[in-house]
Scaffold this active site. Structure first.
Site, PDB file in Angstrom:
ATOM      1  N   HIS A   1      37.554 -14.425  15.560  1.00  0.00           N
ATOM      2  CA  HIS A   1      37.246 -15.549  16.456  1.00  0.00           C
ATOM      3  C   HIS A   1      36.045 -16.352  15.927  1.00  0.00           C
ATOM      4  O   HIS A   1      35.054 -16.553  16.619  1.00  0.00           O
ATOM      5  CB  HIS A   1      36.965 -15.051  17.874  1.00  0.00           C
ATOM      6  CG  HIS A   1      37.160 -16.115  18.910  1.00  0.00           C
ATOM      7  ND1 HIS A   1      37.527 -15.842  20.201  1.00  0.00           N
ATOM      8  CD2 HIS A   1      37.032 -17.476  18.855  1.00  0.00           C
ATOM      9  CE1 HIS A   1      37.619 -16.962  20.899  1.00  0.00           C
ATOM     10  NE2 HIS A   1      37.319 -17.968  20.102  1.00  0.00           N
TER      11      HIS A   1
ATOM     12  N   GLU B   1      39.263  -8.981  23.055  1.00  0.00           N
ATOM     13  CA  GLU B   1      38.329  -9.080  21.932  1.00  0.00           C
ATOM     14  C   GLU B   1      37.099  -8.220  22.189  1.00  0.00           C
ATOM     15  O   GLU B   1      36.568  -8.236  23.297  1.00  0.00           O
ATOM     16  CB  GLU B   1      37.919 -10.541  21.707  1.00  0.00           C
ATOM     17  CG  GLU B   1      39.074 -11.431  21.292  1.00  0.00           C
ATOM     18  CD  GLU B   1      38.656 -12.849  20.919  1.00  0.00           C
ATOM     19  OE1 GLU B   1      37.437 -13.095  20.777  1.00  0.00           O
ATOM     20  OE2 GLU B   1      39.527 -13.705  20.763  1.00  0.00           O
TER      21      GLU B   1
END
Length: 366
Positions: free
Chosen positions: A313, A294
């Protein structure tokens, strides 16, 4: 007032130290008369990268926060969110007795070392359970009903009506939903989906079958859940035992019209296996809020797929989930100090440690 306890409150870009200070004023001022407040990482982008590295590799990879170096020697309580609490922190805080993190995850705390040193650890289970369970249901609907794809087509100047699942776009009523992991979040997902009149199955070997039945769901083994579900939503904790819980075998059991939703941890799913299942349309689609790296890399093959919904997220990020978690943490610590039953103690064996008992008795007598 006699000095009782000194605490360090170290927030970050997600929950600043000032928010911890406000919760302290509400719950712990009676017991803690000296606080020092700071932020471990106040830059949002840097925080995301640093905390993800800590979650992968543990707190020992980080250096001690400057506030701990300056003020930690005589502090008895340390609280934060993503602050790495390593063995180095324990060495710098020889009088530490309580560590509290206002999150469910414990990847940023060396709990084993804390227990050895007689340090009681608190976390906040279910702090974002409402937020994540809401989001999981929303992601499920978005993926199977093509909500995000339709929006994207309109933004691109098109009026798209055909999708990869156009011949079997489902309604939820009567469908089988499989929930993997039946903690706070999984149970809320089951409750919220009951309004859609789904049939709910649960795989969680750590939860008693009667608890699952009482919630209106059916306990099943993993193979049954993956074979019979129309939707599977993941809510298990990531551990060595659950890493790659969903691999090629599990995905091969799924119906070609079934969907996989992951708002938990990317590591629960084997990345290449999911990518292949989606590319080859062995399953209908997936909704992912968590990723193996990420932010998701620019060239990721997931970005080329038309049967996946991706988000950044954010499942657990709501105003309420963030603002209430320091209060939940400190309210529980207050219960301990008032000799009341607690909810969030991680290593209860420390309550019998003579070093901790001596300190706790002294605080309660003040």
């Amino acid at each position: 007032m006699l000095k009782k306890v000194k605490a360090l409150l170290i927030g970050d870009a997600m929950i600043p130290g000032k928010s911890f200070e406000g919760a302290y004023e509400k719950y712990l001022k009676r017991f803690i008369d000296q606080v020092k407040v700071g932020d471990w990482e106040s830059d949002w982008g840097k925080l995301q990268n640093r905390r993800l590295e800590v979650e992968k590799k543990g707190p020992e990879i980080e250096e001690i926060d400057p506030l701990i170096k300056a003020e930690g020697k005589d502090a008895s309580v340390l609280m934060g969110l993503f602050l790495p609490v390593s063995s180095k922190v324990f060495e710098a805080m020889p009088n530490l007795h309580i560590v509290g993190v206002s999150r469910a995850g414990l990847e940023n705390v060396n709990v084993e070392e804390a227990t050895k040193k007689g340090i009681l650890v608190f976390n906040v289970k279910g702090r974002n359970a409402e937020a994540v369970s809401d989001y999981a249901v929303g992601m499920l609907l978005s993926e199977c009903r093509n909500i995000a794809r339709a929006f994207h087509s309109i933004k691109g100047g098109k009026w798209r009506k055909e999708f990869s699942n156009s011949s079997w776009v489902p309604e939820l009523k009567g469908k089988n939903v499989g929930i993997v992991g039946f903690g706070y979040i999984g149970r809320l997902v089951a409750k919220k989906l009951s309004g859609f009149e789904t049939n709910t199955m649960v795989y969680d070997p750590f939860v008693d079958a009667e608890v699952i039945k009482k919630a209106g769901a059916v306990p099943v083994d993993k193979e049954t859940l993956f074979r019979e579900s129309d939707f599977i939503t993941l809510h298990a904790r990531l551990s060595e035992e659950t890493k790659n819980l969903v691999g090629e075998k599990e995905l091969s059991l799924m119906k070609p019209t079934a969907y996989l939703i992951n708002t938990a941890r990317a590591g629960l799913v084997e990345e290449k296996a999911l990518l292949n299942a989606l590319k080859e349309k062995k399953i209908a689609g997936a909704g992912l809020d968590v990723f193996w790296t990420e932010p998701i890399p620019e060239g990721s093959n997931f970005l080329k797929l038309d049967n996946v919904t991706l988000s950044t997220h954010i499942a657990g990020t709501t105003k309420e989930a963030l603002s209430r978690s320091p209060e939940l943490l400190m309210e529980d610590i207050e219960k301990l100090l008032k000799n009341e039953e607690t909810r969030f103690v991680v290593n209860p064996e420390v309550l019998q440690d003579e070093r901790f008992k001596k300190w706790l008795d002294g605080v309660r007598k003040c």
